[in-house]
Scaffold this motif. Sequence first.
Motif, PDB file in Angstrom:
ATOM      1  N   VAL A   7      -2.259   2.834   2.348  1.00  0.00           N
ATOM      2  CA  VAL A   7      -2.050   3.849   3.268  1.00  0.00           C
ATOM      3  C   VAL A   7      -0.494   4.277   3.019  1.00  0.00           C
ATOM      4  CG1 VAL A   7      -1.802   4.841   5.462  1.00  0.00           C
ATOM      5  CG2 VAL A   7      -3.911   3.502   5.040  1.00  0.00           C
ATOM      6  N   PHE A   8       0.461   3.331   3.021  1.00  0.00           N
ATOM      7  CA  PHE A   8       1.767   3.759   2.839  1.00  0.00           C
ATOM      8  C   PHE A   8       1.980   4.245   1.650  1.00  0.00           C
ATOM      9  CE2 PHE A   8       5.662   2.411   0.627  1.00  0.00           C
ATOM     10  CZ  PHE A   8       6.880   3.011   1.404  1.00  0.00           C
ATOM     11  N   ILE A   9       1.307   3.854   0.362  1.00  0.00           N
ATOM     12  CA  ILE A   9       1.256   4.623  -0.807  1.00  0.00           C
ATOM     13  C   ILE A   9       0.921   5.785  -0.954  1.00  0.00           C
ATOM     14  CG2 ILE A   9       0.811   4.466  -3.353  1.00  0.00           C
ATOM     15  CD1 ILE A   9       2.884   2.453  -2.681  1.00  0.00           C
ATOM     16  N   GLY A  10      -0.032   6.144  -0.157  1.00  0.00           N
ATOM     17  CA  GLY A  10      -0.480   7.531   0.023  1.00  0.00           C
ATOM     18  C   GLY A  10       0.206   8.386   0.676  1.00  0.00           C
ATOM     19  N   ILE A  11       0.944   7.970   1.680  1.00  0.00           N
ATOM     20  CA  ILE A  11       1.900   8.697   2.481  1.00  0.00           C
ATOM     21  C   ILE A  11       3.001   9.128   1.571  1.00  0.00           C
ATOM     22  CG2 ILE A  11       3.429   8.521   4.426  1.00  0.00           C
ATOM     23  CD1 ILE A  11       1.401   7.101   5.882  1.00  0.00           C
ATOM     24  N   LEU A  12       3.502   8.152   0.889  1.00  0.00           N
ATOM     25  CA  LEU A  12       4.616   8.277  -0.178  1.00  0.00           C
ATOM     26  C   LEU A  12       4.297   9.240  -1.114  1.00  0.00           C
ATOM     27  CD1 LEU A  12       7.485   7.530  -1.108  1.00  0.00           C
ATOM     28  CD2 LEU A  12       6.185   5.939  -2.561  1.00  0.00           C
ATOM     29  N   GLN A  13       3.211   9.317  -1.622  1.00  0.00           N
ATOM     30  CA  GLN A  13       2.444  10.340  -2.733  1.00  0.00           C
ATOM     31  C   GLN A  13       2.420  11.745  -1.980  1.00  0.00           C
ATOM     32  OE1 GLN A  13       2.019  10.537  -5.866  1.00  0.00           O
ATOM     33  NE2 GLN A  13       1.023  12.593  -5.787  1.00  0.00           N
ATOM     34  N   GLY A  14       1.859  11.865  -0.559  1.00  0.00           N
ATOM     35  CA  GLY A  14       1.841  13.342   0.019  1.00  0.00           C
ATOM     36  C   GLY A  14       3.222  13.556   0.465  1.00  0.00           C
ATOM     37  N   ILE A  15       4.171  12.975   0.430  1.00  0.00           N
ATOM     38  CA  ILE A  15       5.403  13.626   0.692  1.00  0.00           C
ATOM     39  C   ILE A  15       6.278  14.016  -0.607  1.00  0.00           C
ATOM     40  CG2 ILE A  15       7.692  13.238   1.651  1.00  0.00           C
ATOM     41  CD1 ILE A  15       6.402  11.513   3.878  1.00  0.00           C
ATOM     42  N   THR A  16       6.383  13.046  -1.708  1.00  0.00           N
ATOM     43  CA  THR A  16       7.170  13.125  -2.560  1.00  0.00           C
ATOM     44  C   THR A  16       6.437  13.959  -3.710  1.00  0.00           C
ATOM     45  OG1 THR A  16       6.181  11.181  -3.943  1.00  0.00           O
ATOM     46  CG2 THR A  16       8.227  10.925  -2.475  1.00  0.00           C
ATOM     47  N   GLU A  17       5.239  14.318  -3.859  1.00  0.00           N
ATOM     48  CA  GLU A  17       4.726  15.139  -4.608  1.00  0.00           C
ATOM     49  C   GLU A  17       5.306  16.655  -4.411  1.00  0.00           C
ATOM     50  OE1 GLU A  17       2.088  16.912  -7.225  1.00  0.00           O
ATOM     51  OE2 GLU A  17       2.720  14.971  -7.216  1.00  0.00           O
ATOM     52  N   TRP A  18       5.488  17.174  -3.080  1.00  0.00           N
ATOM     53  CA  TRP A  18       6.206  18.550  -2.760  1.00  0.00           C
ATOM     54  C   TRP A  18       7.526  18.532  -3.102  1.00  0.00           C
ATOM     55  CZ3 TRP A  18       1.884  20.619  -3.434  1.00  0.00           C
ATOM     56  CH2 TRP A  18       0.722  19.934  -2.980  1.00  0.00           C
ATOM     57  N   LEU A  19       8.200  17.550  -3.578  1.00  0.00           N
ATOM     58  CA  LEU A  19       9.735  17.665  -3.745  1.00  0.00           C
ATOM     59  C   LEU A  19      10.000  17.028  -5.148  1.00  0.00           C
ATOM     60  CD1 LEU A  19      10.808  15.322  -0.765  1.00  0.00           C
ATOM     61  CD2 LEU A  19      10.834  17.741  -0.866  1.00  0.00           C
ATOM     62  N   PRO A  20      10.888  17.667  -5.883  1.00  0.00           N
ATOM     63  CA  PRO A  20      11.301  17.539  -6.959  1.00  0.00           C
ATOM     64  C   PRO A  20      11.963  16.328  -7.489  1.00  0.00           C
ATOM     65  CG  PRO A  20      13.031  19.157  -6.236  1.00  0.00           C
ATOM     66  CD  PRO A  20      11.862  18.913  -5.113  1.00  0.00           C
ATOM     67  N   ILE A  21      11.227  15.424  -7.272  1.00  0.00           N
ATOM     68  CA  ILE A  21      11.889  13.938  -7.184  1.00  0.00           C
ATOM     69  C   ILE A  21      11.004  12.902  -7.897  1.00  0.00           C
ATOM     70  CG2 ILE A  21      13.495  14.172  -5.311  1.00  0.00           C
ATOM     71  CD1 ILE A  21      11.562  12.836  -3.432  1.00  0.00           C
ATOM     72  N   SER A  22       9.847  13.467  -8.582  1.00  0.00           N
ATOM     73  CA  SER A  22       8.840  12.835  -9.281  1.00  0.00           C
ATOM     74  C   SER A  22       8.081  11.720  -8.311  1.00  0.00           C
ATOM     75  CB  SER A  22       9.413  11.901 -10.307  1.00  0.00           C
ATOM     76  OG  SER A  22       8.624  11.173 -11.107  1.00  0.00           O
ATOM     77  N   SER A  23       7.002  12.258  -7.905  1.00  0.00           N
ATOM     78  CA  SER A  23       6.115  11.419  -6.819  1.00  0.00           C
ATOM     79  C   SER A  23       5.560  10.251  -7.748  1.00  0.00           C
ATOM     80  CB  SER A  23       4.841  12.243  -6.627  1.00  0.00           C
ATOM     81  OG  SER A  23       4.132  12.749  -7.582  1.00  0.00           O
ATOM     82  N   SER A  24       5.264  10.427  -8.994  1.00  0.00           N
ATOM     83  CA  SER A  24       4.752   9.458  -9.803  1.00  0.00           C
ATOM     84  C   SER A  24       5.911   8.310 -10.147  1.00  0.00           C
ATOM     85  CB  SER A  24       4.091   9.887 -11.241  1.00  0.00           C
ATOM     86  OG  SER A  24       5.147  10.346 -12.087  1.00  0.00           O
ATOM     87  N   GLY A  25       7.140   8.750 -10.164  1.00  0.00           N
ATOM     88  CA  GLY A  25       8.037   7.817 -10.589  1.00  0.00           C
ATOM     89  C   GLY A  25       8.308   6.958  -9.059  1.00  0.00           C
ATOM     90  N   GLN A  26       8.364   7.602  -7.874  1.00  0.00           N
ATOM     91  CA  GLN A  26       8.654   6.900  -6.602  1.00  0.00           C
ATOM     92  C   GLN A  26       7.428   6.028  -6.271  1.00  0.00           C
ATOM     93  OE1 GLN A  26      11.563   7.337  -5.382  1.00  0.00           O
ATOM     94  NE2 GLN A  26      12.168   9.177  -6.568  1.00  0.00           N
ATOM     95  N   VAL A  27       6.164   6.364  -6.581  1.00  0.00           N
ATOM     96  CA  VAL A  27       5.102   5.367  -6.410  1.00  0.00           C
ATOM     97  C   VAL A  27       4.961   4.023  -7.179  1.00  0.00           C
ATOM     98  CG1 VAL A  27       2.486   5.316  -6.532  1.00  0.00           C
ATOM     99  CG2 VAL A  27       3.616   7.400  -5.551  1.00  0.00           C
ATOM    100  N   MET A  28       5.348   4.570  -8.462  1.00  0.00           N
ATOM    101  CA  MET A  28       5.388   3.440  -9.534  1.00  0.00           C
ATOM    102  C   MET A  28       6.474   2.431  -9.210  1.00  0.00           C
ATOM    103  SD  MET A  28       4.681   4.770 -13.149  1.00  0.00           S
ATOM    104  CE  MET A  28       4.660   2.896 -13.920  1.00  0.00           C
ATOM    105  N   LEU A  29       7.763   2.998  -8.811  1.00  0.00           N
ATOM    106  CA  LEU A  29       8.507   1.815  -8.452  1.00  0.00           C
ATOM    107  C   LEU A  29       8.310   1.066  -7.132  1.00  0.00           C
ATOM    108  CD1 LEU A  29      11.878   4.281  -8.657  1.00  0.00           C
ATOM    109  CD2 LEU A  29      11.286   2.340 -10.373  1.00  0.00           C
ATOM    110  N   SER A  30       7.574   1.636  -6.212  1.00  0.00           N
ATOM    111  CA  SER A  30       7.207   0.924  -4.947  1.00  0.00           C
ATOM    112  C   SER A  30       6.304  -0.059  -5.300  1.00  0.00           C
ATOM    113  CB  SER A  30       6.681   1.938  -3.988  1.00  0.00           C
ATOM    114  OG  SER A  30       7.722   3.035  -3.508  1.00  0.00           O
ATOM    115  N   LEU A  31       5.167   0.466  -6.067  1.00  0.00           N
ATOM    116  CA  LEU A  31       4.019  -0.365  -6.525  1.00  0.00           C
ATOM    117  C   LEU A  31       4.361  -1.754  -7.400  1.00  0.00           C
ATOM    118  CD1 LEU A  31       1.396   2.428  -7.410  1.00  0.00           C
ATOM    119  CD2 LEU A  31       1.142   0.730  -5.642  1.00  0.00           C
ATOM    120  N   ILE A  32       5.556  -1.373  -8.250  1.00  0.00           N
ATOM    121  CA  ILE A  32       5.812  -2.507  -9.209  1.00  0.00           C
ATOM    122  C   ILE A  32       6.802  -3.449  -8.343  1.00  0.00           C
ATOM    123  CG2 ILE A  32       7.408  -2.976 -11.240  1.00  0.00           C
ATOM    124  CD1 ILE A  32       6.084  -0.512 -12.427  1.00  0.00           C
TER     125      ILE A  32
END
Length: 272
Positions: A7-32
């Motif tokens: 759920v936390f990762i989904g929330i992170l994706q939902g916020i960062t997708e709309w910002l020009p800060i790379s949602s995939s980059g932020q999600v991968m950093l958190s997952l790894i």
Amino acid sequence: MEYYQAVFIGILQGITEWLPISSSGQVMLSLINFIRISPEDAYSYSLILHLGTLMALLFKFRYDLGKIMFKLLLFRWEEEEKFLFYSTLFTGLIGLPLYKGFKSIVSSFNPEAVNGIIGIALILTGIMLKKSQEAPLERLEKGLKKEKDEVTIVDAIIAGIAQGVAVIPGISRSGMTIGSLLLLGIKQEKAVRLSFLMAAPAIIGALFLELPEASRTSEPLSLPLASILSAFIVSLLMLELMMKLAKRLNFSRFCIFFGFIALIASLVGVLT
């Protein structure tokens, strides 16, 4: 992965997708770094999460995308239809080889190497954003080229190439597309709108490639579904707010800051 983490990762994706800060980059950093998922699985998971934000995007722009699709089918192509066709075409031409290349080698990377790659990509995104924010002001100060009212096929091709490059984690899709359009002289409001519209076919293409592999995972299906659902809900709630914040905050500094954090984490991991 536990359900609260999904759920936390989904929330992170939902916020960062709309910002020009790379949602995939932020999600991968958190997952790894926090959930200890392998780089290959983290990359796949970050792409699958876009299903949640895609549903929010389709809901938000359902009328606009419906009209565009209707005109495309009838070959009544106007400005936006031509833009989406050529931008999507070049996104595929650039993004597909990069996706396949990164997918084939990411399994050989250790977490430290992936941290370093994402860190460098975030810094480059930050530099791109900073330049795109400064360019319109420089043109106005010098009395040079005014902002354009309409986008051309060349603009669409450049934006498509920029979006294709963004399959690399850490390079922001919205940052690259909005930034490239601003550099080309497109008005900010129009650049943001076009960036969101061109996201829909790109995300659908990425999901088409990734979902068959995701279906073969040993993890319970309910885990990614929990992430997707939370990403969808947060996207619906936060889309308007994030677009307003994006006009006020300097996200180039945010990208550069997190890029250096990722690089430092990479170096620490190598040295320890």
